[in-house]
Scaffold this motif. Sequence first.
Motif, PDB file in Angstrom:
ATOM      1  N   VAL A 190      43.172  32.850  39.513  1.00  0.00           N
ATOM      2  CA  VAL A 190      43.784  33.167  38.223  1.00  0.00           C
ATOM      3  C   VAL A 190      42.660  33.111  37.197  1.00  0.00           C
ATOM      4  CG1 VAL A 190      45.521  32.497  36.529  1.00  0.00           C
ATOM      5  CG2 VAL A 190      45.946  32.143  38.987  1.00  0.00           C
ATOM      6  N   ARG A 191      42.286  34.279  36.698  1.00  0.00           N
ATOM      7  CA  ARG A 191      41.148  34.353  35.788  1.00  0.00           C
ATOM      8  C   ARG A 191      41.528  35.100  34.521  1.00  0.00           C
ATOM      9  NH1 ARG A 191      36.066  36.646  38.875  1.00  0.00           N
ATOM     10  NH2 ARG A 191      36.750  38.293  37.516  1.00  0.00           N
ATOM     11  N   PRO A 192      40.755  34.882  33.452  1.00  0.00           N
ATOM     12  CA  PRO A 192      41.014  35.659  32.234  1.00  0.00           C
ATOM     13  C   PRO A 192      40.628  37.120  32.445  1.00  0.00           C
ATOM     14  CG  PRO A 192      39.140  34.178  31.935  1.00  0.00           C
ATOM     15  CD  PRO A 192      39.689  33.914  33.294  1.00  0.00           C
ATOM     16  N   GLU A 193      40.972  37.956  31.494  1.00  0.00           N
ATOM     17  CA  GLU A 193      40.589  39.363  31.521  1.00  0.00           C
ATOM     18  C   GLU A 193      39.077  39.458  31.256  1.00  0.00           C
ATOM     19  OE1 GLU A 193      43.203  42.262  31.230  1.00  0.00           O
ATOM     20  OE2 GLU A 193      44.264  40.680  32.292  1.00  0.00           O
ATOM     21  N   ILE A 194      38.498  40.597  31.604  1.00  0.00           N
ATOM     22  CA  ILE A 194      37.065  40.808  31.430  1.00  0.00           C
ATOM     23  C   ILE A 194      36.851  42.084  30.617  1.00  0.00           C
ATOM     24  CG2 ILE A 194      34.870  41.207  32.639  1.00  0.00           C
ATOM     25  CD1 ILE A 194      36.279  39.881  35.125  1.00  0.00           C
TER      26      ILE A 194
ATOM     27  N   TYR B 137      40.831  47.147  38.126  1.00  0.00           N
ATOM     28  CA  TYR B 137      40.969  45.807  38.698  1.00  0.00           C
ATOM     29  C   TYR B 137      39.630  45.365  39.262  1.00  0.00           C
ATOM     30  CZ  TYR B 137      45.972  46.080  38.110  1.00  0.00           C
ATOM     31  OH  TYR B 137      47.215  46.174  37.557  1.00  0.00           O
ATOM     32  N   ASP B 138      39.305  44.108  39.045  1.00  0.00           N
ATOM     33  CA  ASP B 138      38.038  43.549  39.498  1.00  0.00           C
ATOM     34  C   ASP B 138      38.041  43.351  41.017  1.00  0.00           C
ATOM     35  OD1 ASP B 138      35.480  42.484  39.279  1.00  0.00           O
ATOM     36  OD2 ASP B 138      36.223  40.465  38.923  1.00  0.00           O
ATOM     37  N   ASN B 139      38.990  42.583  41.533  1.00  0.00           N
ATOM     38  CA  ASN B 139      39.118  42.314  42.967  1.00  0.00           C
ATOM     39  C   ASN B 139      40.590  42.050  43.259  1.00  0.00           C
ATOM     40  OD1 ASN B 139      38.955  41.478  45.618  1.00  0.00           O
ATOM     41  ND2 ASN B 139      37.991  39.530  45.160  1.00  0.00           N
ATOM     42  N   PRO B 140      41.413  43.101  43.417  1.00  0.00           N
ATOM     43  CA  PRO B 140      42.863  42.927  43.503  1.00  0.00           C
ATOM     44  C   PRO B 140      43.364  42.258  44.780  1.00  0.00           C
ATOM     45  CG  PRO B 140      42.291  45.211  43.878  1.00  0.00           C
ATOM     46  CD  PRO B 140      41.024  44.510  43.483  1.00  0.00           C
TER      47      PRO B 140
ATOM     48  N   LYS C  64      42.360  39.211  45.953  1.00  0.00           N
ATOM     49  CA  LYS C  64      42.493  37.766  45.725  1.00  0.00           C
ATOM     50  C   LYS C  64      42.330  37.370  44.261  1.00  0.00           C
ATOM     51  CE  LYS C  64      42.820  36.179  49.992  1.00  0.00           C
ATOM     52  NZ  LYS C  64      43.803  35.241  50.465  1.00  0.00           N
ATOM     53  N   ASP C  65      42.451  38.322  43.357  1.00  0.00           N
ATOM     54  CA  ASP C  65      42.138  38.059  41.966  1.00  0.00           C
ATOM     55  C   ASP C  65      43.068  38.901  41.106  1.00  0.00           C
ATOM     56  OD1 ASP C  65      40.824  37.956  39.449  1.00  0.00           O
ATOM     57  OD2 ASP C  65      38.888  37.776  40.425  1.00  0.00           O
ATOM     58  N   GLN C  66      43.585  38.344  40.027  1.00  0.00           N
ATOM     59  CA  GLN C  66      44.523  39.101  39.201  1.00  0.00           C
ATOM     60  C   GLN C  66      43.877  39.714  37.965  1.00  0.00           C
ATOM     61  OE1 GLN C  66      47.426  36.163  38.046  1.00  0.00           O
ATOM     62  NE2 GLN C  66      46.353  35.770  36.144  1.00  0.00           N
ATOM     63  N   SER C  67      42.596  39.476  37.719  1.00  0.00           N
ATOM     64  CA  SER C  67      42.007  39.921  36.452  1.00  0.00           C
ATOM     65  C   SER C  67      41.724  41.414  36.418  1.00  0.00           C
ATOM     66  CB  SER C  67      40.725  39.141  36.151  1.00  0.00           C
ATOM     67  OG  SER C  67      39.696  39.531  37.008  1.00  0.00           O
ATOM     68  N   ARG C  68      41.765  41.935  35.200  1.00  0.00           N
ATOM     69  CA  ARG C  68      41.461  43.337  34.935  1.00  0.00           C
ATOM     70  C   ARG C  68      40.135  43.418  34.189  1.00  0.00           C
ATOM     71  NH1 ARG C  68      46.271  45.857  31.795  1.00  0.00           N
ATOM     72  NH2 ARG C  68      45.893  44.022  30.542  1.00  0.00           N
TER      73      ARG C  68
END
Length: 193
Positions: free
Chosen positions: A48-52, A119-122, A124-128
């Motif tokens: 769970v990461r912030p947006e980039i 998407y950065d790494n959809p 295992k990662d939810q960040s955009r």
Amino acid sequence: MWHLPPSNLQKWHLCQSRMVLDNPWCQVRRDTVQLPNGTLIDDYFVNVRPEIVMVLAVTPQREIIFVRQYRHGVQEVLLELPAGTFFPNQESPTAAICRELEEETGYQIVNLLSLGCIYDNPVKDQSRLHLFLATDVTPTGKKAWDITEEIEVVLMPIAVVREQIFSGQIRVAGSVAALLLGLEKLSSLLQHY
């Protein structure tokens, strides 16, 4: 124009979700999911990461601004586009990229164009990742690095960027995506100058 045919794939059913690591710098969620075939997976972990935000910033001299810095995850010094994280409930992507570019490089944005959101790494990662093209950026000299940042600012002529991508000198996925999207857009903009 070709259109992507509709998909027959089904989403996984989220049965349960709980945070197993809740640190300001790293959050990991453990999901229990049921696949369309009925299989139950009780340990699917999601970062769970912030947006980039990331910017392909171009100077009036037609140079692209890169940052070179140590990346501990891969333990290498890498060349990439200026980028940073933000929380959409606290800041817009536009405000975030203006802040990040100046903090990392000492340049400010004059003209800004969105290149889209990927998407950065959809898996295992939810960040955009919000990608931007900025033209005519100007130096302010106002950098503000955080404790983990030691950055070299590199100005690269537009003409050599593709060569640097395909030779492997630029190999951070988000930067490659932003450059390939942005260089295409930039070539059409430069034809109008």
